[in-house]
Design a protein around this motif. Sequence first.
Motif, PDB file in Angstrom:
ATOM      1  N   TRP A 516     -15.263  28.617   8.554  1.00  0.00           N
ATOM      2  CA  TRP A 516     -14.811  29.479   7.408  1.00  0.00           C
ATOM      3  C   TRP A 516     -14.071  29.964   7.957  1.00  0.00           C
ATOM      4  O   TRP A 516     -12.788  30.811   8.873  1.00  0.00           O
ATOM      5  N   ARG A 517     -13.879  30.309   6.828  1.00  0.00           N
ATOM      6  CA  ARG A 517     -11.845  31.144   6.863  1.00  0.00           C
ATOM      7  C   ARG A 517     -11.123  32.058   5.351  1.00  0.00           C
ATOM      8  O   ARG A 517     -12.494  32.344   4.881  1.00  0.00           O
ATOM      9  N   PRO A 536      -7.881  21.997   9.339  1.00  0.00           N
ATOM     10  CA  PRO A 536      -7.122  23.311   9.438  1.00  0.00           C
ATOM     11  C   PRO A 536      -5.706  23.113   9.383  1.00  0.00           C
ATOM     12  O   PRO A 536      -4.914  21.876   9.545  1.00  0.00           O
ATOM     13  N   TRP A 537      -4.859  24.217   8.770  1.00  0.00           N
ATOM     14  CA  TRP A 537      -3.693  24.137   9.232  1.00  0.00           C
ATOM     15  C   TRP A 537      -3.038  25.238   9.579  1.00  0.00           C
ATOM     16  O   TRP A 537      -3.919  26.400   9.963  1.00  0.00           O
ATOM     17  N   PRO A 538      -1.485  25.386   9.729  1.00  0.00           N
ATOM     18  CA  PRO A 538      -0.552  26.358  11.256  1.00  0.00           C
ATOM     19  C   PRO A 538      -1.023  27.726  10.203  1.00  0.00           C
ATOM     20  O   PRO A 538      -1.207  27.546   9.526  1.00  0.00           O
ATOM     21  N   GLY A 539      -1.308  28.662  11.305  1.00  0.00           N
ATOM     22  CA  GLY A 539      -1.774  29.471  11.181  1.00  0.00           C
ATOM     23  C   GLY A 539      -2.922  30.561  10.677  1.00  0.00           C
ATOM     24  O   GLY A 539      -3.068  31.198  10.263  1.00  0.00           O
ATOM     25  N   LEU A 540      -3.763  29.332   9.861  1.00  0.00           N
ATOM     26  CA  LEU A 540      -5.101  29.115   9.826  1.00  0.00           C
ATOM     27  C   LEU A 540      -5.769  30.274  11.200  1.00  0.00           C
ATOM     28  O   LEU A 540      -5.641  29.839  12.094  1.00  0.00           O
ATOM     29  N   VAL A 541      -6.602  31.421   9.807  1.00  0.00           N
ATOM     30  CA  VAL A 541      -8.120  32.104  10.685  1.00  0.00           C
ATOM     31  C   VAL A 541      -9.045  31.389  10.648  1.00  0.00           C
ATOM     32  O   VAL A 541      -9.429  31.991   9.477  1.00  0.00           O
ATOM     33  N   VAL A 542      -9.718  30.878  11.507  1.00  0.00           N
ATOM     34  CA  VAL A 542     -11.112  30.102  10.935  1.00  0.00           C
ATOM     35  C   VAL A 542     -11.902  31.277  11.878  1.00  0.00           C
ATOM     36  O   VAL A 542     -12.442  30.984  13.447  1.00  0.00           O
ATOM     37  N   MET A 543     -13.413  31.067  11.280  1.00  0.00           N
ATOM     38  CA  MET A 543     -14.193  32.018  12.371  1.00  0.00           C
ATOM     39  C   MET A 543     -15.743  30.971  12.813  1.00  0.00           C
ATOM     40  O   MET A 543     -15.911  30.102  11.393  1.00  0.00           O
ATOM     41  N   LEU A 544     -16.470  30.738  13.746  1.00  0.00           N
ATOM     42  CA  LEU A 544     -17.498  30.006  14.546  1.00  0.00           C
ATOM     43  C   LEU A 544     -18.490  30.557  14.377  1.00  0.00           C
ATOM     44  O   LEU A 544     -18.560  31.885  15.225  1.00  0.00           O
ATOM     45  N   ASP A 545     -19.423  30.351  14.595  1.00  0.00           N
ATOM     46  CA  ASP A 545     -20.498  30.531  15.296  1.00  0.00           C
ATOM     47  C   ASP A 545     -20.853  30.184  16.875  1.00  0.00           C
ATOM     48  O   ASP A 545     -20.681  29.488  17.245  1.00  0.00           O
ATOM     49  N   ALA A 546     -21.047  31.929  17.309  1.00  0.00           N
ATOM     50  CA  ALA A 546     -21.265  31.786  18.712  1.00  0.00           C
ATOM     51  C   ALA A 546     -21.685  30.762  19.445  1.00  0.00           C
ATOM     52  O   ALA A 546     -22.381  30.094  20.579  1.00  0.00           O
TER      53      ALA A 546
END
Length: 830
Positions: A516-517, A536-546
């Motif tokens: 998720w971004r 993804p691309w450089p500098g992107l922040v991505v959220m993942l399910d722990a």
Amino acid sequence: MGNPLQPYEYQRRLAVEPWPEVLIAPTGLGKTAAIVLGWLWRRRIAREDTPLRLVLCLPMRTLVEQTRDAVRGWLDRLGASEDVSLPHPEDGVVVLMGGGEREKEPPPWMRHPERPAILIGTQDMLLSRALMRGYGMSRFRWPVDFALLHNDAQWVFDEVQAMGAGLATSAQLQGLREALGTARPARSLWLSATLDPAWLVTVDHRDTSRILRVPDDVPQDAADPRVRRLLVEAHKHVRPATSRPGGAGGKDIDAYAAALAGEVLEAHRPGRTTIVILNTVARAQKVHRALTKRMGPEGADRLLLIHSRFRPAERKAQLERLTGPEATADRIVVATQAIEAGVDVTSALLFTELAPWPSLVQRFGRVNRYGECGDGAEIRWIDLPVSKEVDPKGELAVPYAAEGLAEAHTRLADLVDAAPANLPPPERTPGDRTPPVRHVLRRKDLLDLFDTDPDLTGFDIDVSPFIRDTKDTDFQVLWRDFATGKPDDQPLPRPEELCSVPIRRGEELLKARQGWRLNPQAKGTESIWVRLDGKPWPGLVVMLDAALGGYDPVIGLAPEITDRKVPIHEPPSAPQAGAPDPDTESHDDDRDTRQDRPVPLTDHLVHVAETAEALCAALEQTHPLSPADRAAVVTAARWHDVGKAHPKFQERMTEPVRPDGALLAKASRYDRRKGRPYFRHELASALAFLQQHGGADANVNGADLVAYLIAAHHGKVRLSLRALPQESAPAGVLRFARGIHEGDGLPAVDLGDGGRSDPVSLSLGLMELGDSETQGLSWAARTARLLEDHKPFRLAWLESLVRIADWRASADEQDKARQRKTREDDHGQE
């Protein structure tokens, strides 16, 4: 042996003489201290010739926190918290990171460009900002970072041999600053023990003659017994290791890790430190696992793993174990390149995989660093079979080129002692080959990047090839517990949650995990998180399910782990379902309008103009603006919020209830769901100003510049003027853009001090391409001419002064209102 507290002569020169552009000095001679303390001294004795901001650009994250702590310690001992001529140890020493700069209030170093500051960051964070595409930060603040990093800034690029593509970019930026001009001086210094000045020659940066070589150019240091002990007497015996990857392409990495672990334990000297440097995180983790298995639980306290793929908390804990006061001498440190430069650690034994020669020299600097090993230290280098026959895909060479490893292999074959005096100079020899630079920043690239609007598809120019070699670019991930809160209800990321991931490992990490971004276009009740579709691309922040794993606090990033939940750092409370996070900034947001205390529009315009005048005066003590530029900044400040008088904007300010005809600049309740979507008051302000002051000579009389500074003061309306892709065409309206409709009426506004904006009917004729009989040049033509006349660094500086004045005046208004309320409450209690 000399006085250990006496500075080296080259350190003294950096304090009292103009700086060189290139500093070449062996490891262990205190380059960081020389730079920071030299700059601080010059801020006191040669203030007019010393830029206000010291920018420390480091190649790796592991050096950032260490450098920050050292700088704050020096400032504390200097009493800087009580000395306004020096950066404050807290507010004035700033680590620039991604993912944590969407806070409502801009940080102090931005709000106060007249104060000294030390900015510390990796080349990803700093060069992306210097290219107007700051990674992991609000796009609307890109221009301010750009302005402050290119004006009144002394850049220092440390350990340049590790910069890759960023090295040519850093040289080009300095060359372009000199060619295009800046509003205030900006300089660069490149330093390393293994720096070839020829690396800095680019199409726009030709002169690299200002070089200081230590000790060659400093006879006092060459004769200093302390230097001789480090360079001549600190012996480091060199021989090849027995262990090496085997099999076709070195596929049997587990067997290699087990064999190397055995050799390390057999050679380790009790009571001393052993360092093992691997070229990839994956191999370092495997060797660490093999050592853990052999050493057992009782050996855990003597085993460390250091690399750049940890979250900040775990990375800090490991570095504390490495260099902190409780660090023990009897230990084995497994690491990657993260330890090869800048980390103040020494060892009696080093195992290192084959690497390019400059990297090897840096790694050698972690051995017998202070000449403390009386019997001499030992280096064992691990050969990597990187020939086409053995490793056809070049997998073992990653992240380096096979040619660089082959050249280093040739040099190592004849080396028996790696004491610094025995190593060849960093300048190229006939056998050396500098890797080709495939992406060179040119003037046209810089001018294109000045436009911060995404294209019609929503994408930005990719600056990652200018920052790092393609295989080394990163994005960032964080883990959240989706069992306690749905993905689209999660709050913003915080810096302490983020872990950097190389692009080349992104597919492995995201293969079985939905990412998720952040959604910068969120408005109203839309979620701030959207699904990541594609790569993804450089500098992107991505959220993942722990729950799906991918990280372990002991070993760091681990895409292969899928059966263990990632321990998470508790984020702030999530917003209510369906409500946007209050700290998320989008095109539709006017976050600074929502304040604790309401402010009348005229009062705010007067206050911002006065603040702009005071800011210009404070900065002009060293490098004054031209009278025309100063007048443009102050005039733009006086007009910047005239567009808030628009009825559709006033509808959004629901508290307090306004008397008929009263206009507010700030309100205690601001509802952006009211009025028109995407409404930009600054565009209405700029149009109103031009329609009253433009005319045929708008460029000559400075009206175009004032209009641009008005429009740009939130970073959302700059070089281009067009409707956003999400805007709907209103019925019967010829032109529309950013919530402004052709023919909208704007009432009269009292500007204070006798000034006035007359009632106007807003026209968007400037959107059209080409000339117009009624409007003259288009907005695109006007801004292109401004960029050509003022050049990017000066124009961004003027733009930022208006914006900073607005920030400061807004904060001051609220502070004074709170103080009045406190006095009234105290008086009532009496």
